[in-house]
Design an enzyme around this catalytic site. Structure first.
Site, PDB file in Angstrom:
ATOM      1  CB  CYS A  42      -3.885  -0.005  26.133  1.00 45.33           C
ATOM      2  SG  CYS A  42      -2.471  -1.039  26.567  1.00 45.33           S
TER       3      CYS A  42
ATOM      4  CD  GLU B  52      -2.557  -6.407  23.145  1.00 42.58           C
ATOM      5  OE1 GLU B  52      -3.031  -5.291  22.800  1.00 42.58           O
ATOM      6  OE2 GLU B  52      -1.717  -6.531  24.036  1.00 42.58           O
ATOM      7  NE  ARG B  53      -9.320  -4.203  18.172  1.00 44.16           N
ATOM      8  CZ  ARG B  53     -10.481  -3.597  17.981  1.00 44.16           C
ATOM      9  NH1 ARG B  53     -11.289  -4.010  17.023  1.00 44.16           N
ATOM     10  NH2 ARG B  53     -10.847  -2.580  18.744  1.00 44.16           N
TER      11      ARG B  53
ATOM     12  CB  CYS C  12      -3.575  -8.098  26.703  1.00 46.89           C
ATOM     13  SG  CYS C  12      -4.936  -7.045  26.160  1.00 46.89           S
TER      14      CYS C  12
END
Length: 259
Positions: free
Chosen positions: A74, A188-189, A198
């Site tokens: 991330c 986002e998964r 993101c």
């Protein structure tokens, strides 16, 4: 048990950060992590990050999505954990740390945090878009106006499209503004919803736009719902020296009682 935590956000992408250098936190407790991240019954966050000691680098970053599962890198979370490490007085303004996708460098300039990301050698064109891995897998779909996209509905459909990825993928709807700026909205998964920004997603969008000749600068400004980020890179057959830059803000410190 009472757990002390800090809440951070990077352009609206928000995280619970915990100092786990004593290894007290149960990393296998998916239900606990999901509960902490819940916006109705917990602290509320897109993800949870543990900061741990590392034998070779300044620290180690362990990242979980809000569904409680440990997942891929991330970018915004990486920038926030750099700021957190500075607050804990374990680094100065330059840092090296380990994450799930390998070694990262960071630079602190007040609230602006830069993080160096992994090289990207492959950008595949599939399903009328671009598929690539920037630490997390991303699909980039170019649009004339991201404001007119139903990101939750369209993102969920593409995220589960087996023609794009058998394992599921993050979805970025990307609009070209000019030769050095774009606008991005991301599904986002793991969060299973749109996030305000993101980090790995805006990198994917910037590199995809460059690879298709839609932008010609090697420093791209990205507008997200949560604010502005910058992605810079070098390109010689592969994308290298990739840096994600933007604010990382401490929101509050708190304690949560775990039954």
């Amino acid at each position: 048990m009472i757990i002390e935590f800090y809440k951070y956000h990077g352009t609206g992408n928000d995280f619970v950060l915990i100092d786990n250098r004593s290894l007290f936190f149960d990393k296998n407790n998916i239900e606990l992590i999901s509960k902490i991240c819940s916006r109705h019954t917990g602290v509320g966050a897109d993800g949870l990050i543990l900061l741990e000691n590392d034998n070779h680098y300044d620290f180690k970053m362990i990242y979980f999505n809000s569904d409680g599962k440990q997942t891929s890198m991330c970018g915004n979370g990486g920038r926030c954990v750099i700021s957190f490490a500075k607050k804990l007085n374990i680094i100065d303004d330059n840092v090296t740390f380990l994450a799930i996708d390998g070694l990262h460098e960071g630079i602190i300039n007040d609230d602006i945090i830069k993080i160096k990301m992994i090289k990207v050698s492959n950008i595949d064109e599939v399903h009328n878009g671009c598929l690539l891995d920037t630490g997390s897998p991303h699909f980039v779909k170019f649009c004339t106006s991201v404001n007119n996209i139903n990101v939750f509905q369209s993102g969920r459909e593409l995220r589960n499209n087996k023609e794009i990825s058998e394992d599921g993928v993050n979805i970025n709807f990307t609009e070209i503004i000019d030769n050095s700026s774009i606008k991005v909205r991301t599904y986002e998964r793991g969060v299973e919803n749109e996030t305000l920004s993101c980090g790995t997603g805006v990198i994917a969008s910037a590199l995809s736009a460059h690879s298709k000749g839609l932008v010609d600068s090697n420093r791209i400004k990205i507008s997200t719902l949560g604010g502005e980020l910058f992605v810079s890179f070098d390109f010689k057959n592969v994308y290298d020296n990739i840096w994600l830059e933007g604010p990382a803000i401490e929101v509050f410190k708190g304690q949560i009682w775990i039954h």
